[in-house]
Design a protein around this motif. Sequence first.
Motif, PDB file in Angstrom:
ATOM      1  N   ARG A 186      -1.811 -12.567  -8.889  1.00  0.00           N
ATOM      2  CA  ARG A 186      -1.359 -13.747  -8.134  1.00  0.00           C
ATOM      3  C   ARG A 186      -2.367 -14.050  -7.034  1.00  0.00           C
ATOM      4  O   ARG A 186      -3.236 -13.224  -6.707  1.00  0.00           O
ATOM      5  CB  ARG A 186       0.029 -13.515  -7.534  1.00  0.00           C
ATOM      6  CG  ARG A 186       0.108 -12.350  -6.561  1.00  0.00           C
ATOM      7  CD  ARG A 186       1.440 -12.329  -5.827  1.00  0.00           C
ATOM      8  NE  ARG A 186       1.636 -11.142  -5.005  1.00  0.00           N
ATOM      9  CZ  ARG A 186       1.109 -10.968  -3.793  1.00  0.00           C
ATOM     10  NH1 ARG A 186       0.316 -11.903  -3.265  1.00  0.00           N
ATOM     11  NH2 ARG A 186       1.348  -9.861  -3.111  1.00  0.00           N
ATOM     12  N   ALA A 187      -2.217 -15.245  -6.471  1.00  0.00           N
ATOM     13  CA  ALA A 187      -3.025 -15.589  -5.306  1.00  0.00           C
ATOM     14  C   ALA A 187      -2.526 -14.770  -4.113  1.00  0.00           C
ATOM     15  O   ALA A 187      -1.324 -14.533  -3.978  1.00  0.00           O
ATOM     16  CB  ALA A 187      -2.909 -17.079  -5.006  1.00  0.00           C
ATOM     17  N   PRO A 188      -3.414 -14.313  -3.259  1.00  0.00           N
ATOM     18  CA  PRO A 188      -2.989 -13.484  -2.128  1.00  0.00           C
ATOM     19  C   PRO A 188      -2.341 -14.305  -1.020  1.00  0.00           C
ATOM     20  O   PRO A 188      -2.627 -15.495  -0.861  1.00  0.00           O
ATOM     21  CB  PRO A 188      -4.314 -12.873  -1.636  1.00  0.00           C
ATOM     22  CG  PRO A 188      -5.343 -13.904  -2.004  1.00  0.00           C
ATOM     23  CD  PRO A 188      -4.884 -14.501  -3.311  1.00  0.00           C
ATOM     24  N   HIS A 189      -1.456 -13.647  -0.265  1.00  0.00           N
ATOM     25  CA  HIS A 189      -0.923 -14.256   0.948  1.00  0.00           C
ATOM     26  C   HIS A 189      -1.995 -14.190   2.032  1.00  0.00           C
ATOM     27  O   HIS A 189      -2.928 -13.382   1.956  1.00  0.00           O
ATOM     28  CB  HIS A 189       0.327 -13.517   1.412  1.00  0.00           C
ATOM     29  CG  HIS A 189       1.385 -13.401   0.353  1.00  0.00           C
ATOM     30  ND1 HIS A 189       1.779 -14.471  -0.428  1.00  0.00           N
ATOM     31  CD2 HIS A 189       2.135 -12.340  -0.063  1.00  0.00           C
ATOM     32  CE1 HIS A 189       2.720 -14.082  -1.265  1.00  0.00           C
ATOM     33  NE2 HIS A 189       2.942 -12.792  -1.077  1.00  0.00           N
ATOM     34  N   GLN A 190      -1.850 -15.025   3.056  1.00  0.00           N
ATOM     35  CA  GLN A 190      -2.852 -15.052   4.113  1.00  0.00           C
ATOM     36  C   GLN A 190      -3.017 -13.685   4.774  1.00  0.00           C
ATOM     37  O   GLN A 190      -4.138 -13.251   5.075  1.00  0.00           O
ATOM     38  CB  GLN A 190      -2.487 -16.103   5.167  1.00  0.00           C
ATOM     39  CG  GLN A 190      -3.538 -16.286   6.256  1.00  0.00           C
ATOM     40  CD  GLN A 190      -4.889 -16.705   5.712  1.00  0.00           C
ATOM     41  OE1 GLN A 190      -4.963 -17.517   4.789  1.00  0.00           O
ATOM     42  NE2 GLN A 190      -5.963 -16.153   6.268  1.00  0.00           N
ATOM     43  N   SER A 191      -1.902 -12.989   4.988  1.00  0.00           N
ATOM     44  CA  SER A 191      -1.982 -11.677   5.629  1.00  0.00           C
ATOM     45  C   SER A 191      -2.763 -10.683   4.762  1.00  0.00           C
ATOM     46  O   SER A 191      -3.478  -9.819   5.279  1.00  0.00           O
ATOM     47  CB  SER A 191      -0.584 -11.128   5.912  1.00  0.00           C
ATOM     48  OG  SER A 191       0.146 -10.955   4.700  1.00  0.00           O
ATOM     49  N   GLU A 192      -2.653 -10.815   3.433  1.00  0.00           N
ATOM     50  CA  GLU A 192      -3.386  -9.937   2.519  1.00  0.00           C
ATOM     51  C   GLU A 192      -4.875 -10.271   2.512  1.00  0.00           C
ATOM     52  O   GLU A 192      -5.715  -9.369   2.417  1.00  0.00           O
ATOM     53  CB  GLU A 192      -2.790 -10.041   1.114  1.00  0.00           C
ATOM     54  CG  GLU A 192      -1.364  -9.516   1.039  1.00  0.00           C
ATOM     55  CD  GLU A 192      -0.634  -9.947  -0.205  1.00  0.00           C
ATOM     56  OE1 GLU A 192       0.438  -9.370  -0.498  1.00  0.00           O
ATOM     57  OE2 GLU A 192      -1.099 -10.868  -0.908  1.00  0.00           O
ATOM     58  N   ILE A 193      -5.191 -11.558   2.610  1.00  0.00           N
ATOM     59  CA  ILE A 193      -6.598 -11.974   2.699  1.00  0.00           C
ATOM     60  C   ILE A 193      -7.250 -11.327   3.913  1.00  0.00           C
ATOM     61  O   ILE A 193      -8.367 -10.805   3.844  1.00  0.00           O
ATOM     62  CB  ILE A 193      -6.708 -13.509   2.772  1.00  0.00           C
ATOM     63  CG1 ILE A 193      -6.235 -14.154   1.461  1.00  0.00           C
ATOM     64  CG2 ILE A 193      -8.140 -13.932   3.099  1.00  0.00           C
ATOM     65  CD1 ILE A 193      -6.190 -15.659   1.507  1.00  0.00           C
ATOM     66  N   GLU A 194      -6.521 -11.340   5.025  1.00  0.00           N
ATOM     67  CA  GLU A 194      -7.069 -10.798   6.262  1.00  0.00           C
ATOM     68  C   GLU A 194      -7.142  -9.270   6.218  1.00  0.00           C
ATOM     69  O   GLU A 194      -8.160  -8.675   6.584  1.00  0.00           O
ATOM     70  CB  GLU A 194      -6.217 -11.265   7.441  1.00  0.00           C
ATOM     71  CG  GLU A 194      -6.260 -12.785   7.654  1.00  0.00           C
ATOM     72  CD  GLU A 194      -5.244 -13.268   8.659  1.00  0.00           C
ATOM     73  OE1 GLU A 194      -4.462 -12.425   9.167  1.00  0.00           O
ATOM     74  OE2 GLU A 194      -5.216 -14.481   8.945  1.00  0.00           O
ATOM     75  N   THR A 195      -6.060  -8.626   5.763  1.00  0.00           N
ATOM     76  CA  THR A 195      -6.026  -7.161   5.756  1.00  0.00           C
ATOM     77  C   THR A 195      -7.025  -6.571   4.773  1.00  0.00           C
ATOM     78  O   THR A 195      -7.720  -5.591   5.078  1.00  0.00           O
ATOM     79  CB  THR A 195      -4.614  -6.657   5.416  1.00  0.00           C
ATOM     80  OG1 THR A 195      -3.691  -7.157   6.388  1.00  0.00           O
ATOM     81  CG2 THR A 195      -4.556  -5.136   5.419  1.00  0.00           C
ATOM     82  N   LEU A 196      -7.121  -7.160   3.573  1.00  0.00           N
ATOM     83  CA  LEU A 196      -8.007  -6.637   2.532  1.00  0.00           C
ATOM     84  C   LEU A 196      -9.397  -7.262   2.560  1.00  0.00           C
ATOM     85  O   LEU A 196     -10.237  -6.908   1.743  1.00  0.00           O
ATOM     86  CB  LEU A 196      -7.371  -6.856   1.159  1.00  0.00           C
ATOM     87  CG  LEU A 196      -6.086  -6.063   0.890  1.00  0.00           C
ATOM     88  CD1 LEU A 196      -5.431  -6.521  -0.420  1.00  0.00           C
ATOM     89  CD2 LEU A 196      -6.368  -4.571   0.845  1.00  0.00           C
ATOM     90  N   GLU A 197      -9.609  -8.202   3.487  1.00  0.00           N
ATOM     91  CA  GLU A 197     -10.916  -8.848   3.641  1.00  0.00           C
ATOM     92  C   GLU A 197     -11.382  -9.448   2.321  1.00  0.00           C
ATOM     93  O   GLU A 197     -12.481  -9.170   1.825  1.00  0.00           O
ATOM     94  CB  GLU A 197     -11.944  -7.857   4.200  1.00  0.00           C
ATOM     95  CG  GLU A 197     -11.554  -7.307   5.571  1.00  0.00           C
ATOM     96  CD  GLU A 197     -12.521  -6.259   6.096  1.00  0.00           C
ATOM     97  OE1 GLU A 197     -13.532  -5.982   5.405  1.00  0.00           O
ATOM     98  OE2 GLU A 197     -12.270  -5.715   7.192  1.00  0.00           O
ATOM     99  N   LEU A 198     -10.519 -10.282   1.744  1.00  0.00           N
ATOM    100  CA  LEU A 198     -10.797 -10.863   0.439  1.00  0.00           C
ATOM    101  C   LEU A 198     -11.695 -12.086   0.556  1.00  0.00           C
ATOM    102  O   LEU A 198     -11.547 -12.904   1.471  1.00  0.00           O
ATOM    103  CB  LEU A 198      -9.485 -11.265  -0.242  1.00  0.00           C
ATOM    104  CG  LEU A 198      -8.465 -10.149  -0.474  1.00  0.00           C
ATOM    105  CD1 LEU A 198      -7.189 -10.727  -1.060  1.00  0.00           C
ATOM    106  CD2 LEU A 198      -9.038  -9.071  -1.382  1.00  0.00           C
ATOM    107  N   ALA A 199     -12.600 -12.229  -0.403  1.00  0.00           N
ATOM    108  CA  ALA A 199     -13.428 -13.428  -0.478  1.00  0.00           C
ATOM    109  C   ALA A 199     -12.608 -14.565  -1.072  1.00  0.00           C
ATOM    110  O   ALA A 199     -11.588 -14.347  -1.743  1.00  0.00           O
ATOM    111  CB  ALA A 199     -14.662 -13.152  -1.339  1.00  0.00           C
ATOM    112  N   ALA A 200     -13.044 -15.792  -0.830  1.00  0.00           N
ATOM    113  CA  ALA A 200     -12.349 -16.962  -1.362  1.00  0.00           C
ATOM    114  C   ALA A 200     -12.295 -16.895  -2.882  1.00  0.00           C
ATOM    115  O   ALA A 200     -13.272 -16.532  -3.541  1.00  0.00           O
ATOM    116  CB  ALA A 200     -13.053 -18.238  -0.925  1.00  0.00           C
ATOM    117  N   GLY A 201     -11.129 -17.235  -3.440  1.00  0.00           N
ATOM    118  CA  GLY A 201     -10.965 -17.274  -4.890  1.00  0.00           C
ATOM    119  C   GLY A 201     -10.557 -15.980  -5.538  1.00  0.00           C
ATOM    120  O   GLY A 201     -10.259 -15.959  -6.726  1.00  0.00           O
TER     121      GLY A 201
END
Length: 238
Positions: A186-201
């Motif tokens: 699934r697409a990540p939640h904003q908090s997961e993007i920040e915590t896991l330092e995910l790149a766009a996409g």
Amino acid sequence: MATSDPVYLRVVEDIRRQILDGTLPPGSQIPSRAQLTRKYQVGETAARHALRALAAEGLVVGRIGSGHYVRERSELTPLHRWRFLDRPTPFAIDLQSQGRRVTWDWHSEPAAAGPDLARRLRVDESATLTRTRYVFRGDGRPLQVATAYEPLEFAPHTAEERRSLVARMYAHGVKITEVVESIHTRAPHQSEIETLELAAGVHVLHVERTHWAGDRPVETSDIVLPGDRFRMVYSMPV
């Protein structure tokens, strides 16, 4: 391409093709907006939309003041889902066995079950559970977020009790007989993007894991991992 399709998709499809067939290898620079407008005979707005779409797909990354580059392809780390179930932190032990230095922190607090957890643990929606959130890091880089839920009667109260869940349940007279995992992307939640330092996409792997003792679920977890860093490995005895 149908004439009703947005013009920027023509740019996206051509650059995507070049990335996938190796014409544009990882690390190579994507033409600038001005270069795209000239090469594909499109407006600057279409060129900008094309770069955004490629970044959203995780194919390119933008660097401030430098432009866009083909994203480096990550080597997927295998996660052996059944090898270390009797250990306190199976994920950490698995990565450590592959030579990674793994650290983690955690925090526990009471939480109401609510409809979803009540279904998963077969308790009343008003029941109070112990919720424990873990963040795992490998060589300093965040790799996994896991949130575990269990009835208050089984929750650990000291660091000594925070051992293998299988062993801890056995100390309560409960024998784990089955572990069930359901996985989806699934697409990540904003908090997961920040915590896991995910790149766009980048999407995440979401593992819903439940420990069963006979026909009773005694613990359930939501485990979230970057989809571009891991592959799941399962062993199924025949």
